[in-house]
Structures are given as structure tokens and as C-alpha cells.
Design an enzyme around this catalytic site. Structure first.
Site, PDB file in Angstrom:
ATOM      1  N   SER A 186      -6.150  -9.363  -3.281  1.00 27.51           N
ATOM      2  CA  SER A 186      -5.190  -9.843  -2.471  1.00 27.51           C
ATOM      3  C   SER A 186      -5.459 -11.394  -1.837  1.00 27.51           C
ATOM      4  O   SER A 186      -5.230 -11.698  -0.929  1.00 27.51           O
ATOM      5  CB  SER A 186      -4.824  -8.926  -1.050  1.00 27.51           C
ATOM      6  OG  SER A 186      -6.222  -8.611  -0.561  1.00 27.51           O
TER       7      SER A 186
ATOM      8  N   HIS B  82      -6.976   4.799   5.412  1.00 27.95           N
ATOM      9  CA  HIS B  82      -6.412   3.770   4.487  1.00 27.95           C
ATOM     10  C   HIS B  82      -5.062   3.934   4.554  1.00 27.95           C
ATOM     11  O   HIS B  82      -4.553   5.091   4.425  1.00 27.95           O
ATOM     12  CB  HIS B  82      -7.203   3.732   3.173  1.00 27.95           C
ATOM     13  CG  HIS B  82      -6.880   2.432   2.428  1.00 27.95           C
ATOM     14  ND1 HIS B  82      -5.525   2.279   1.799  1.00 27.95           N
ATOM     15  CD2 HIS B  82      -7.581   1.265   2.423  1.00 27.95           C
ATOM     16  CE1 HIS B  82      -5.648   1.125   1.130  1.00 27.95           C
ATOM     17  NE2 HIS B  82      -6.869   0.520   1.341  1.00 27.95           N
TER      18      HIS B  82
ATOM     19  N   CYS C 177      -6.401   1.184 -10.150  1.00 30.90           N
ATOM     20  CA  CYS C 177      -5.605   0.072 -10.753  1.00 30.90           C
ATOM     21  C   CYS C 177      -6.418  -0.889 -11.639  1.00 30.90           C
ATOM     22  O   CYS C 177      -7.548  -0.993 -11.596  1.00 30.90           O
ATOM     23  CB  CYS C 177      -4.810  -0.583  -9.687  1.00 30.90           C
ATOM     24  SG  CYS C 177      -5.729  -1.949  -9.211  1.00 30.90           S
TER      25      CYS C 177
ATOM     26  N   GLU D  76      -2.916   3.217   2.191  1.00 31.00           N
ATOM     27  CA  GLU D  76      -2.491   3.945   0.806  1.00 31.00           C
ATOM     28  C   GLU D  76      -2.718   5.419   0.939  1.00 31.00           C
ATOM     29  O   GLU D  76      -1.829   6.062   0.295  1.00 31.00           O
ATOM     30  CB  GLU D  76      -3.300   3.099  -0.367  1.00 31.00           C
ATOM     31  CG  GLU D  76      -2.772   3.703  -1.732  1.00 31.00           C
ATOM     32  CD  GLU D  76      -3.635   3.237  -2.825  1.00 31.00           C
ATOM     33  OE1 GLU D  76      -3.814   4.103  -3.662  1.00 31.00           O
ATOM     34  OE2 GLU D  76      -4.021   2.034  -2.783  1.00 31.00           O
TER      35      GLU D  76
ATOM     36  N   HIS E  71       0.735  -0.968   0.035  1.00 31.36           N
ATOM     37  CA  HIS E  71      -0.067   0.120  -0.006  1.00 31.36           C
ATOM     38  C   HIS E  71       0.903   1.071  -0.070  1.00 31.36           C
ATOM     39  O   HIS E  71       0.317   2.291  -0.150  1.00 31.36           O
ATOM     40  CB  HIS E  71      -0.942  -0.038   1.047  1.00 31.36           C
ATOM     41  CG  HIS E  71      -1.624  -1.526   1.537  1.00 31.36           C
ATOM     42  ND1 HIS E  71      -1.371  -2.246   2.305  1.00 31.36           N
ATOM     43  CD2 HIS E  71      -2.850  -1.717   0.668  1.00 31.36           C
ATOM     44  CE1 HIS E  71      -2.285  -3.041   2.135  1.00 31.36           C
ATOM     45  NE2 HIS E  71      -3.059  -2.973   1.077  1.00 31.36           N
TER      46      HIS E  71
END
Length: 355
Positions: A298, A155, A225, A157, A105
Site C-alpha cells: 500500500s 484486522h 495474495c 480484513e 480490506h
């Protein structure tokens, strides 16, 4: 131990999968079947990060420290713990001179400096797509632009990205934040986003930002992404024909949680997230003819296979794969790990392995 990312998730040793036959095969009108979304599961960035921890353990021995969860999946983290990885919330918890891996992240420059101050051997497993957003933030900050970052507060990220331009970045959690948003100069704005958001919700946020600030500029390329987008496209197609959707993924996995939301928004009559197949409830299957199945970026494929086995016991033995894209992207390992113990270049392929 626990690691918090908006939610607190208890880490535990890998469990023994639930016994077969736990779910009953109840009759329904029509033929039972599973629609299996593809793409699903591991993306290239997750694959790279997990291999990085595995290879660091091979190369340097136990323990190898990892700041935060390497990826947001309870099973993956627990498995790596059993292999000798030690997960910490802060580099201050890592003994001086030890090896530490930064999660997929990403981290802020302050974390990098903190590791350097403790003489840690840092291995950066940040997803290259997250690194791209970091570079965009730095470039826009140097140009004195105000950055509107669309993402979820807390978060990891988001914290990493904001840490690259803290004085120039304003966080917007979603469409509901736009009305009250104030900026220093409406003519000098650019937006960036967390890579794992709902595409539809992000575009709605951007639409509202453009209405309020007509001169706001887009990032040079899409920040969400490819894997997040592909999995959302696949579940949209599945959800339209599904009585029930099961998403395999952990509670603190942003992209897994989004898949549940996307499924419900696009026609699924019900949708649930599970870490493991044994979490499927018999009552979820009452009257259900078609089950859609997918997994977050993930999630190892073995967990999906266990879900399919449990569903087969309940009569859902027919599995039709719904393919909306093919993924072949690969990322190189962090530079510290690109050779094996003999000094030869590591030949392991990356990019969504079946594990």
C-alpha cells in the site's frame, strides 16, 4: 483522528520531506550499495481502491466518506484527506444519503446493511482477492463446514471475512493457537486465511492444523495474495545479502510488518520499518555496506524514492534492482466509477502504477 487496526495510528497532513544531507557518508570496508527489491509497493487491489476514492471525489465532489483507512498507509490516507475524503470508523457517522467507499480490506454484510439503512450510496473498493475469500467463506458455511480462519484478530480484513460466516468461523492467529484449538467436528473442517500474512508462518500454522486434524481441507486456491507472496519472495532474496533492510510502510500495514519479519528470518542482520525517509537513523548505517530496500503493497513509489535519495546522501548511491517477478494484474474499478463525467468508459490503467 485515529483509526485502530491492532495499533492506533495518528493521521496527519502530508509532511514536507526532510532536507537532503541529513545522513552522513561514513566510510566502511568495501563498496556501499542498495539492493532494491522488485516487486514492491502498490499492488492492483490497492491501486484500484485509491483510484476509487480519487474518482469518487471527481465524480461526486467533496466530501466523500470512507469507512476505515482505504488502505493501510498514513501518507496515502492523509493525502486523500487533503483532497476531501472523510475517514470514519463506522457508517453510522456518515450523513444520510452521502457517498461512502468501503476500504480495500472488505466489510461484513452487517456493514453493507448498515449503509443501506442510512440510504448511503456505497462504493465497494474491496480488493477482489479479498472478495474471493468472502465467497469461499459463504460457500463453506452454506455447506455446514467449520471454517478455520488464519488471521490476526482485530484486522479489518479478518472482521469482514468472519462477518460473512460468523457462526461457522473460528479464528486462529498463528501456530501458537493450534494446540488449544477445539472444533465441533474434526472431520468437517476447511481452512482459509487473511490475504496479507507471512507465507511461511501460515504454512507452519497449516502444518500444525493438519497434524491435529488430518481431515482438514485446503481452500480451492491460495488465499494469500500474489502481491504479498511476491514481495516476501523478493525480500528473502535481498535479505540474504543485506546488512540492513529498510521496509517502507505503516505500522498498521500487516504486509509491511511481515516484510520486516521475513527479512530478519532470511539473513538480514537488521531490519526496520519506516513511513518516511526522515525516520532513518544514522546509527542504523554504522558499519553497513549493503542496504536492502522494499515497500509494502500500500506504499506509493514516491516514498521509496525519498528513501533512496536519503541513502544516496549517506554514500549508498549505487542501486541494484533485484527482480524476482513481474506483475501485470489489473482490476476494474467499482461499477459506479467505470465511466467519466461524459459517460465514457474511464481509461485509467490499474495495477501497481508508479505514483
Amino acid at each position: 483522528m485515529t483509526i485502530t487496526n491492532g495499533r492506533t495510528v495518528q493521521l496527519a497532513p502530508p509532511r514536507v520531506p526532510a532536507a537532503r544531507g541529513r545522513l552522513r557518508d561514513e566510510p566502511v570496508a568495501g563498496t556501499k550499495k542498495v539492493l532494491l527489491a522488485a516487486p514492491r509497493g502498490y499492488c492492483a487491489g490497492v491501486d484500484r481502491a485509491v483510484i476509487a476514492v480519487e474518482k469518487a471525489l471527481e465524480q461526486y465532489g467533496q466530501p466523500v466518506y470512507v469507512r476505515k483507512q482505504i488502505v493501510h498507509n498514513v501518507h496515502v490516507v492523509s493525502t486523500l484527506e487533503q483532497a476531501g475524503a472523510v475517514f470514519v470508523d463506522d457508517v453510522a457517522e456518515v450523513p444520510r444519503g452521502a457517498h461512502v467507499v468501503f476500504s480495500a480490506h472488505g466489510v461484513s454484510p452487517a456493514v453493507v446493511q448498515g449503509a443501506a439503512d442510512r440510504d448511503l450510496h456505497a462504493i465497494d473498493a474491496t480488493c477482489p482477492l479479498v472478495t474471493k475469500v468472502h465467497r469461499e467463506a459463504l460457500r463453506f458455511a452454506k455447506a455446514d463446514r467449520t471454517i478455520i480462519l488464519i488471521g490476526h484478530a482485530g484486522h479489518e480484513e479478518v472482521e469482514g471475512t468472519m462477518g460473512h460466516a460468523p457462526e461457522r468461523t473460528i479464528l486462529v492467529n498463528g501456530p501458537e493457537d493450534v494446540a488449544a484449538l477445539e472444533v465441533p467436528d474434526p472431520t468437517n473442517l476447511v481452512w482459509l486465511s487473511q490475504t496479507t500474512l507471512s507465507v511461511d508462518e501460515t504454512m507452519e500454522t497449516v502444518r500444525l492444523l493438519r497434524e491435529k486434524f488430518p481431515l482438514i481441507e485446503n481452500p480451492p486456491s491460495d488465499d494469500i495474495c500474489y502481491a504479498t507472496q511476491n514481495r516476501q519472495v523478493a525480500i528473502k532474496k535481498v535479505a540474504a545479502d543485506a546488512d540492513l533492510v529498510i521496509v517502507v510502510g505503516s505500522a498498521n500495514s500487516s504486509n509491511s510488518v511481515r516484510l520486516v519479519e521475513v527479512a530478519l528470518e532470511h539473513g538480514a542482520k537488521a531490519a526496520h520499518r519506516v513511513d518516511y525517509a526522515e525516520e532513518i537513523q544514522q546509527e542504523w548505517l554504522d558499519g553497513v555496506q549493503t542496504v536492502g530496500v522494499t515497500s509494502g503493497a500500500s506504499v506509493p513509489e514516491v516514498l521509496v524514492r525519498e528513501v533512496l535519495e536519503q541513502l544516496a546522501d549517506a554514500g549508498f548511491g549505487t542501486v541494484d534492482e533485484v527482480v524476482t517477478a513481474h506483475e501485470d494484474l489489473m482490476f476494474s474499478l467499482p461499477k459506479e466509477l467505470r465511466t467519466d463525467a461524459t459517460g465514457q468508459r474511464d481509461a485509467r490503467a490499474l495495477g501497481g502504477r508508479t505514483r
